[in-house]
Write a protein that holds these residues in place. Structure first.
Motif: not given
Length: 123
Positions: A1-10, A18-22, A41-48
């Motif tokens: 799982m990767l760590l990331g943040k929600v950039r936008s959501f509508k 995520s720093d792990s994926v460009s 801004g929510n911090t999330v764990l996720f798979d790609v």
């Protein structure tokens, strides 16, 4: 799982970073039916995984638990994410992440819960 943040959501979709994926990573509620919404801004764990067009798509998205002090001991409704034996986890639109639930601290529960069960506060 990767760590990331929600950039936008509508509405029902948005983008994660995520720093792990460009680049942007698409996130949609259709691919993550356990979520009700996400906020910038929510911090999330996720798979790609790659979608049908070969673009990055977030699946198994799990918002990280936020500080719960304002919520305790308030009452909230939600649904059971998982339950094994005498304990499990509940999700609620009131929180990001999982809330622990155990039969020992909830004597009003007469039996184990099952994934997908709706839960409401007692009384």
């Amino acid at each position: 799982m990767l760590l990331g943040k929600v950039r936008s959501f509508k509405d029902t979709w948005g983008f994660l970073r995520s720093d792990s994926v460009s680049g942007d990573i698409f996130v949609g509620l259709r691919e993550n039916p356990h979520l009700t919404t996400l906020a910038e801004g929510n911090t999330v764990l996720f798979d790609v995984r790659k979608d049908v067009r070969g673009k990055n798509e977030a699946v198994n998205v799990q918002p990280l638990l936020q500080v719960l002090e304002p919520a305790v001991p308030s009452r909230h409704s939600g649904w059971v994410r998982s339950f094994t034996g005498s304990w499990g986890f509940i999700n609620s639109p009131s929180f990001s992440g999982d809330l622990f639930v155990g039969l020992r601290n909830n004597p009003q529960l007469s039996a184990a819960l099952a994934a997908g069960d709706q839960v409401e506060p007692e009384g």
